[in-house]
Design a protein around this motif. Structure first.
Motif, PDB file in Angstrom:
ATOM      1  N   VAL A 227       0.885  -1.366  -0.090  1.00  0.00           N
ATOM      2  CA  VAL A 227      -0.046   0.156  -0.231  1.00  0.00           C
ATOM      3  C   VAL A 227       0.798   1.194   0.020  1.00  0.00           C
ATOM      4  CG1 VAL A 227      -2.004   1.007   1.155  1.00  0.00           C
ATOM      5  CG2 VAL A 227      -1.911  -1.232   1.427  1.00  0.00           C
ATOM      6  N   HIS A 228       0.689   2.411  -0.807  1.00  0.00           N
ATOM      7  CA  HIS A 228       1.592   3.275  -0.917  1.00  0.00           C
ATOM      8  C   HIS A 228       0.814   4.707  -0.802  1.00  0.00           C
ATOM      9  CE1 HIS A 228       2.708   6.082  -4.687  1.00  0.00           C
ATOM     10  NE2 HIS A 228       3.553   5.953  -3.516  1.00  0.00           N
ATOM     11  N   THR A 229       1.463   5.433   0.119  1.00  0.00           N
ATOM     12  CA  THR A 229       0.747   6.971   0.107  1.00  0.00           C
ATOM     13  C   THR A 229       1.737   7.850  -0.607  1.00  0.00           C
ATOM     14  OG1 THR A 229       1.962   7.680   2.002  1.00  0.00           O
ATOM     15  CG2 THR A 229      -0.134   6.494   2.522  1.00  0.00           C
ATOM     16  N   VAL A 230       1.214   8.875  -1.370  1.00  0.00           N
ATOM     17  CA  VAL A 230       1.861   9.551  -2.199  1.00  0.00           C
ATOM     18  C   VAL A 230       3.119  10.646  -1.556  1.00  0.00           C
ATOM     19  CG1 VAL A 230       0.693   8.940  -4.156  1.00  0.00           C
ATOM     20  CG2 VAL A 230       0.027  11.203  -2.785  1.00  0.00           C
ATOM     21  N   SER A 231       3.306  10.396  -0.418  1.00  0.00           N
ATOM     22  CA  SER A 231       4.387  11.407   0.213  1.00  0.00           C
ATOM     23  C   SER A 231       4.760  10.722   1.717  1.00  0.00           C
ATOM     24  CB  SER A 231       4.042  12.856   0.260  1.00  0.00           C
ATOM     25  OG  SER A 231       2.946  12.876   1.627  1.00  0.00           O
ATOM     26  N   PRO A 232       6.060  10.735   1.956  1.00  0.00           N
ATOM     27  CA  PRO A 232       6.592  10.192   3.343  1.00  0.00           C
ATOM     28  C   PRO A 232       5.605  10.891   4.738  1.00  0.00           C
ATOM     29  CG  PRO A 232       8.474  10.468   2.258  1.00  0.00           C
ATOM     30  CD  PRO A 232       7.062  11.274   1.172  1.00  0.00           C
ATOM     31  N   SER A 233       5.486  12.005   4.692  1.00  0.00           N
ATOM     32  CA  SER A 233       4.987  12.820   5.660  1.00  0.00           C
ATOM     33  C   SER A 233       3.304  12.442   5.573  1.00  0.00           C
ATOM     34  CB  SER A 233       5.054  14.430   5.591  1.00  0.00           C
ATOM     35  OG  SER A 233       6.305  14.522   5.877  1.00  0.00           O
ATOM     36  N   TYR A 234       2.774  12.249   4.477  1.00  0.00           N
ATOM     37  CA  TYR A 234       1.378  11.971   4.480  1.00  0.00           C
ATOM     38  C   TYR A 234       1.205  10.550   5.305  1.00  0.00           C
ATOM     39  CZ  TYR A 234      -3.570  11.499   2.852  1.00  0.00           C
ATOM     40  OH  TYR A 234      -4.998  11.410   2.896  1.00  0.00           O
ATOM     41  N   LYS A 235       2.162   9.782   4.819  1.00  0.00           N
ATOM     42  CA  LYS A 235       2.302   8.220   5.469  1.00  0.00           C
ATOM     43  C   LYS A 235       2.068   8.376   6.909  1.00  0.00           C
ATOM     44  CE  LYS A 235       4.569   4.262   6.768  1.00  0.00           C
ATOM     45  NZ  LYS A 235       5.895   3.729   6.794  1.00  0.00           N
ATOM     46  N   GLU A 236       2.812   9.348   7.647  1.00  0.00           N
ATOM     47  CA  GLU A 236       2.764   9.630   8.796  1.00  0.00           C
ATOM     48  C   GLU A 236       1.450  10.133   9.387  1.00  0.00           C
ATOM     49  OE1 GLU A 236       5.331   8.352  10.571  1.00  0.00           O
ATOM     50  OE2 GLU A 236       6.333   7.648   8.741  1.00  0.00           O
ATOM     51  N   ASP A 237       0.810  11.142   8.675  1.00  0.00           N
ATOM     52  CA  ASP A 237      -0.475  11.697   8.787  1.00  0.00           C
ATOM     53  C   ASP A 237      -1.439  10.584   9.206  1.00  0.00           C
ATOM     54  OD1 ASP A 237       0.876  14.241   9.177  1.00  0.00           O
ATOM     55  OD2 ASP A 237      -0.115  15.057   7.147  1.00  0.00           O
ATOM     56  N   ARG A 265       3.659  -3.437   4.870  1.00  0.00           N
ATOM     57  CA  ARG A 265       2.891  -3.059   3.644  1.00  0.00           C
ATOM     58  C   ARG A 265       2.710  -1.935   3.490  1.00  0.00           C
ATOM     59  NH1 ARG A 265      -1.919  -4.707   2.773  1.00  0.00           N
ATOM     60  NH2 ARG A 265      -2.449  -5.035   5.219  1.00  0.00           N
ATOM     61  N   LEU A 266       3.025  -0.832   4.320  1.00  0.00           N
ATOM     62  CA  LEU A 266       2.686   0.695   3.874  1.00  0.00           C
ATOM     63  C   LEU A 266       4.059   1.473   3.635  1.00  0.00           C
ATOM     64  CD1 LEU A 266       0.472   2.745   3.893  1.00  0.00           C
ATOM     65  CD2 LEU A 266       0.861   3.197   6.371  1.00  0.00           C
ATOM     66  N   PHE A 267       3.967   2.241   2.655  1.00  0.00           N
ATOM     67  CA  PHE A 267       4.943   2.956   2.182  1.00  0.00           C
ATOM     68  C   PHE A 267       4.818   4.343   1.890  1.00  0.00           C
ATOM     69  CE2 PHE A 267       5.957  -1.641   1.248  1.00  0.00           C
ATOM     70  CZ  PHE A 267       7.050  -1.967   1.907  1.00  0.00           C
ATOM     71  N   GLY A 268       5.403   5.362   2.157  1.00  0.00           N
ATOM     72  CA  GLY A 268       5.384   6.875   1.728  1.00  0.00           C
ATOM     73  C   GLY A 268       6.417   7.029   0.520  1.00  0.00           C
ATOM     74  N   ILE A 269       5.977   7.549  -0.192  1.00  0.00           N
ATOM     75  CA  ILE A 269       6.962   7.807  -1.528  1.00  0.00           C
ATOM     76  C   ILE A 269       6.530   8.871  -2.394  1.00  0.00           C
ATOM     77  CG2 ILE A 269       8.165   6.836  -3.662  1.00  0.00           C
ATOM     78  CD1 ILE A 269       7.581   3.898  -2.767  1.00  0.00           C
ATOM     79  N   LEU A 270       7.296   9.913  -2.285  1.00  0.00           N
ATOM     80  CA  LEU A 270       7.024  11.189  -2.863  1.00  0.00           C
ATOM     81  C   LEU A 270       6.610  11.071  -4.286  1.00  0.00           C
ATOM     82  CD1 LEU A 270       6.421  14.116  -1.711  1.00  0.00           C
ATOM     83  CD2 LEU A 270       8.942  14.438  -3.008  1.00  0.00           C
ATOM     84  N   ASN A 271       5.468  11.603  -4.844  1.00  0.00           N
ATOM     85  CA  ASN A 271       5.234  11.689  -6.335  1.00  0.00           C
ATOM     86  C   ASN A 271       6.315  12.693  -6.752  1.00  0.00           C
ATOM     87  OD1 ASN A 271       3.128  10.228  -6.335  1.00  0.00           O
ATOM     88  ND2 ASN A 271       1.736  12.240  -6.463  1.00  0.00           N
TER      89      ASN A 271
END
Length: 512
Positions: A227-237, A265-271
């Protein structure tokens, strides 16, 4: 050679197939994959229009609602042909265009009613195409937002599509607030109605708040291999619960996201942002492009209801053609709660900004369409304030001019998974003023590449927003060397897709 399938509701590699930032990602990531020598198939719905000049590939036969359904797979021409990327659309008469960008429906009485039906049909057709081998033997299927997560339901529970278990499936979250919640039963647009033959695992699929419903966003988070969020800080949020309006976090899905994180399974990677072959308007065209856009809209039947307002904007902009302002602050965005909640709740703060600009011989340019109550608010403010230019429409040329010619780009998002506007503004050496949240934290640094505001309470945020605006104006007027330094640092910043996709391969695709 690895073989990928991207499944999404939008794809900006095709003409007229974009409503938001997801369309950019679905355009840019396959290009990066193709540069690595791997192959990508990208499939989106046709929305009754995108298949029209396409090359028919195959009929897709499957059952829904206990009835036989037939959809059609077409290969279509992208705006730009590239090696190793093939674009497809799926056509079925029930997959209709909605009112939002001719893609999404807005069902205020029963959210997601029409869209759920469209994407139930679309996902089942894609699963059938995979089973038929239409995309060859796949290594990775990359799904985007709730519109495509139903493929994970089919993979997990549908006897016909168990073959999907042989492929790694990745799920990207672009907008966690829009979750695709539908009833399990007793509704035409319900899971049971469309998949009567599939046993429903209520505990695994239900929304925690509405326990008689499936949450399709949660489905993606619970069942994807990554599962992927589109920035590292948003993953923390998103690992924290939301407490609006002070903080927007996991939006009721934080427990699912915490579990995905614990399971690795969760990764924050910046667009990334595109830095190649950028369409650039000539400098000095901003007022001309505004007038051109306004004339274009005035001729459109569906804009008649706001013809008076468009003419009013045209009159205002003419004043600035020969008498250019000393400072332009701007925003380009869909007019929604996410982007402009602060202005809607505290219009007096926005008026305060306009007054500060007036003293500095400055204007505020806002371009966008969106929620009727937000459009209404900004139209009213435009009638009241001479130095507020609100262009209530969409125009690529004018957007390019705004990014190129503004002095300060304003992005007071309530929350921001990643944000692309700030990257596009910075690409032109345009400092940004942003709310210090999500992806904005990862891209704009206070007094280095722009200006930031935060706060522990709503009132504190508003106070700090005004102070940050004062600071930006003060530096611009009284400290040119620092302003130039901030501009240059913003322009030098590079958020490349190459770097992002290297991380996709390593963390999401597990191919490195």
């Amino acid at each position: 050679m690895n073989n990928f399938l991207f499944v999404a509701a939008e794809n900006d590699a095709l003409a007229n197939c974009k409503a938001g930032g997801m369309g950019d990602v679905v355009r840019d990531v396959p290009r990066q994959i193709s540069e690595r020598g791997d192959k990508v198939h990208v499939v989106v719905p046709s929305y009754g229009r995108l298949h029209q000049n396409g090359l028919f590939k195959t009929h897709l036969n499957f059952n829904l609602r206990g009835l036989p359904y037939t959809a059609e797979l077409y290969e279509v021409k992208p705006k730009k042909e590239l090696p190793n990327i093939v674009h497809y659309v799926i056509h079925h008469p029930e997959i209709e265009a909605g009112g939002i960008a001719h893609i999404y429906h807005d069902d205020p009485k029963e959210p997601f009613y029409t869209d759920a039906i469209k994407y139930f049909i679309f996902c089942t057709a894609v699963a059938e195409a995979v089973k038929k081998g239409s995309f060859g033997e796949l290594d990775v299927i990359h799904l985007h937002d709730w519109h495509t997560s139903l493929m994970l339901f089919l993979r997990e529970y549908h006897q016909e599509y168990i073959n999907l278990k042989d492929v790694r499936v990745v799920f990207s979250i672009h907008n966690l607030a829009i979750q695709g919640i539908r009833p399990f039963d007793n509704n035409y647009s319900s899971l049971k109605n469309w998949f009567p033959e599939v046993p429903i695992d209520y505990m695994a699929l239900m929304d925690y708040r509405y326990q008689d419903c499936i949450n399709l966003m949660a489905l993606g988070i619970r069942f994807a291999d990554a599962v992927h969020t589109v920035s590292p800080s948003y993953k923390e949020d998103v690992l924290l619960p939301s407490s609006p309006p002070e903080f927007i976090g996991g939006e009721g899905l934080e427990k699912d996201l915490q579990k995905a994180d614990q399971e690795g399974r969760l990764f924050g990677i910046l667009n990334g942002c595109n830095y190649k072959n950028v369409n650039q308007e000539a400098k000095g065209e901003i007022y001309r492009n505004t007038v051109k856009a306004l004339f274009g809209w005035l001729q459109q039947e569906d804009k008649k209801y706001k013809a008076d307002f468009l003419a009013h904007t045209g009159e205002k902009i003419m004043e600035y053609v020969g008498n250019k302002p000393k400072f332009i602050a701007s925003s380009v965005a869909r007019l929604t709660e996410q982007k402009f909640y602060f202005f809607k709740r505290s219009p007096e703060a926005f008026v305060e900004i306009l007054k500060k600009l007036e003293k500095a011989d400055g204007i505020f340019m806002l371009l966008g369409t969106g929620a009727p109550e937000y459009e209404e608010l900004f139209r009213e403010l435009s009638y009241e304030h001479k130095n507020f230019i609100f262009t209530n429409g969409q125009s690529e040329k004018l957007i390019d001019s705004i990014y190129l010619e503004s002095d300060l780009y304003f992005m007071p998002s309530l929350f921001e998974p990643c944000g692309i506007s700030q990257m596009l503004a910075m690409r032109n050496g345009n400092p940004c003023l942003v709310h210090y949240t999500g992806g904005l934290k990862d891209t704009v640094h206070h007094m280095k590449t722009g200006f930031c505001f935060a706060g522990d309470s709503y009132d504190e945020k508003i106070k700090n927003m005004l102070e940050a605006f004062d600071m930006a104006l003060d530096v611009f007027q009284n400290d040119k060397p620092t302003w130039k330094k901030i501009q240059e640092a913003a322009k030098r910043k590079r958020f490349t897709w190459k770097k992002s996709v290297d991380n996709y391969y390593k963390l999401l695709y597990k191919l490195d």
